[in-house]
Scaffold this active site. Structure first.
Site, PDB file in Angstrom:
ATOM      1  N   GLU A   3     -19.892 -19.552  30.800  1.00  0.00           N
ATOM      2  CA  GLU A   3     -20.382 -20.916  30.960  1.00  0.00           C
ATOM      3  C   GLU A   3     -21.100 -21.460  29.722  1.00  0.00           C
ATOM      4  O   GLU A   3     -22.302 -21.742  29.756  1.00  0.00           O
ATOM      5  CB  GLU A   3     -21.309 -21.014  32.171  1.00  0.00           C
ATOM      6  CG  GLU A   3     -20.605 -20.729  33.479  1.00  0.00           C
ATOM      7  CD  GLU A   3     -21.459 -21.076  34.693  1.00  0.00           C
ATOM      8  OE1 GLU A   3     -22.573 -21.598  34.513  1.00  0.00           O
ATOM      9  OE2 GLU A   3     -21.003 -20.821  35.808  1.00  0.00           O
ATOM     10  N   GLU A  12     -16.695 -17.014  39.877  1.00  0.00           N
ATOM     11  CA  GLU A  12     -17.905 -17.351  40.620  1.00  0.00           C
ATOM     12  C   GLU A  12     -17.596 -18.460  41.612  1.00  0.00           C
ATOM     13  O   GLU A  12     -16.952 -19.452  41.265  1.00  0.00           O
ATOM     14  CB  GLU A  12     -19.048 -17.814  39.708  1.00  0.00           C
ATOM     15  CG  GLU A  12     -19.644 -16.730  38.846  1.00  0.00           C
ATOM     16  CD  GLU A  12     -20.858 -17.207  38.068  1.00  0.00           C
ATOM     17  OE1 GLU A  12     -21.520 -18.164  38.528  1.00  0.00           O
ATOM     18  OE2 GLU A  12     -21.128 -16.642  36.998  1.00  0.00           O
TER      19      GLU A  12
END
Length: 496
Positions: A222, A403
């Site tokens: 990320e 995720e």
């Protein structure tokens, strides 16, 4: 960068709620929609969902050998912050700074996974996990971010990888999940181009230390969250509010990704490698041309700024134009950088938590019910939209979901169980959306629930619980929640 652009970027950071799950929300400022009240974990797709129906099985089967898994990150679960040669990270510094985290919580102990790893691997085996996605702590390998690797750190991860193989679980290893060595931060952090090259050296040391026992590597987790939460809004480490630096940081993080890909390719390895990107589908809040145009630019900052350079070798022109030709991002792109960043990858890790609805003036609005994390709107169809969008726009790159999950107000009941029916319903609906994407040709290989364990939730400390497994932090006792038992059945049946 003009002052107008600077103010707009800071406002966007406040509005976007871009940090993702396991990865700490920003305190989003949104315009609430009256028809979509904030909800508890017991509501998923709307206020009429019955949590008692959460285990209803629609009869969907996933592809043979689908990689059902769960995910964690080093700083959130390991603890042992000062043991066996581990150095300081930016999150050690940030969390120990008064006022930075809820209740002053730190990851010093977390879920004590460093000492309880064997017990945790047994839990994974008992759940039937086929894949486990975790991260390496950079300061555990190189205390100051440079030099010879710390053998005690490598030995810990080697034991972990070997233990996974012994239990029939495939390791999926993330090289960077935000715990930059503090020494490198002191030298400029990700604002310093040299940090990308230090990351490549670290990656190479880990590749050599763990050898061919890791089938899948993820480079940077990320980068968008580091950029927006760490450098625009400032509620994540290193705690900055500097748009001029933020998008230069984005470039250096992606350069680090590309250099790590090349480091792996330089060795004689059959392992696969790719980035882990949190993607948020962006939708116009209404049917006006202004909302459509604002949404396109918003998507540029949220998604294309990270997808395009890796998968097409170019930054999106509209974002570069919005930042301005004199931006530090534009000036920071050296000859050959985009060739490095776009080094061919073997897969793309996708992380999905929430949609974003954009108005004509570039602000955001809430359309759906939220979880305990008030930035997270519950919209399972967003999973389908994200997965199909990647395949449609960038071709059939293999995808893994690394995720997806939500926080619930989990408590131990009188009988010692945790009844998180809302999490079951949430996962069921998102699994079904992923199944629909697979049926339409998306090459989705695996799905990792966030998170295996309750853990340190960044600036939220320990107040939010995201795990399939309840952690009693006072005793470090692990308790399988209702969702864990349900997930075990999903894995056993390879479907819903």
């Amino acid at each position: 960068m003009s002052m107008l652009t600077r103010r707009r970027l800071l406002r966007r950071a406040a509005l976007s709620a871009t940090a993702t799950a396991g990865d700490g929300p920003s305190p989003a400022v949104t315009t609430a929609v009256a028809a979509a009240p904030a909800t508890s974990c017991d509501t998923t797709t709307g206020p009429d969902v019955d949590p008692q129906d959460a285990t209803a099985a629609p009869g969907l089967r996933f592809p043979r050998d689908f990689g059902w898994g769960a995910a964690t990150s080093a700083y959130q679960i390991e603890g042992a912050a000062k043991e066996d040669g581990r150095g300081e990270s930016v999150w050690d510094t940030f969390s120990r700074t008064p006022g930075r985290t809820r209740n002053g919580d730190t990851g010093d102990v977390a879920a004590d996974h460093y000492h309880r790893w064997a017990e945790d691997l047994d839990l994974m085996r008992d759940l039937g996990l086929r894949s486990y996605r975790f991260s390496i702590s950079w300061p555990r390998i190189q205390a100051d971010g440079t030099g010879q690797p710390n053998q005690r750190g490598l030995d810990f991860y080697r034991r972990l990888v070997d233990g996974l193989h012994e239990r029939g679980i495939a390791p999926m290893v993330t090289l960077f999940h935000w715990d930059l060595p503090q020494s490198l931060e002191d030298a400029g952090g990700w604002e310093n181009r040299d940090t990308a090259y230090r990351f490549a050296d670290y990656a190479d040391a880990v590749f050599q230390g763990l050898g061919d026992q890791v089938p899948v590597w993820l480079t940077v987790n990320e980068p968008k969250t580091v950029v927006q939460n760490g450098y625009l809004w400032g509620h994540h480490a290193p705690g900055r509010q500097d748009p001029e630096a933020a998008y230069l940081v984005a470039h250096h993080l992606q350069l680090a990704h590309g250099l790590a890909v090349r480091a792996l390719r330089a060795g004689d390895s059959d392992a696969r490698i790719g980035p882990a990107l949190n993607l948020h589908p962006c939708y116009p809040a209404d049917d006006t041309p202004g909302a459509a145009a604002a949404t396109r630019l918003y998507d540029g900052y949220e998604n294309r700024l990270y997808l395009d350079p890796i998968l097409t070798g170019a930054y999106p022109a509209d974002v570069l134009a919005d930042l301005g030709e004199g931006s530090r991002l534009a000036r920071g792109i050296a000859d050959g950088d985009l060739e490095i960043i776009s080094s061919p990858v073997d897969l793309l890790a996708v992380q999905y938590y929430t949609p974003i609805y954009v108005t004509a003036d570039g602000t955001t609005t809430r359309r759906w019910s939220t979880s305990e994390a008030d930035w997270q709107q519950i919209y399972p169809d967003g999973m389908y939209d994200v997965l199909t969008r990647v395949t449609r726009d960038y071709g059939p790159v293999p995808i893994t979901v690394t995720e997806n999950g939500l926080p619930c107000p989990d408590v131990l009941g009188p009988d010692g169980t945790v009844d998180d029916a809302g999490r079951v319903a949430f996962l069921r609906d998102h699994f079904a959306a992923a199944h629909r994407a697979i049926a339409e040709g998306v090459p989705l290989e695996s799905y990792h629930v966030w998170s295996l364990l309750d853990n340190f939730e960044w600036d939220q400390g320990y107040d939010q619980r995201w795990g399939l497994v309840y952690v009693d932090y006072a005793t470090q006792r692990r308790v399988l929640k209702r969702s864990a038992h349900w997930y075990r059945g999903v894995i056993r049946d390879n479907g819903l």
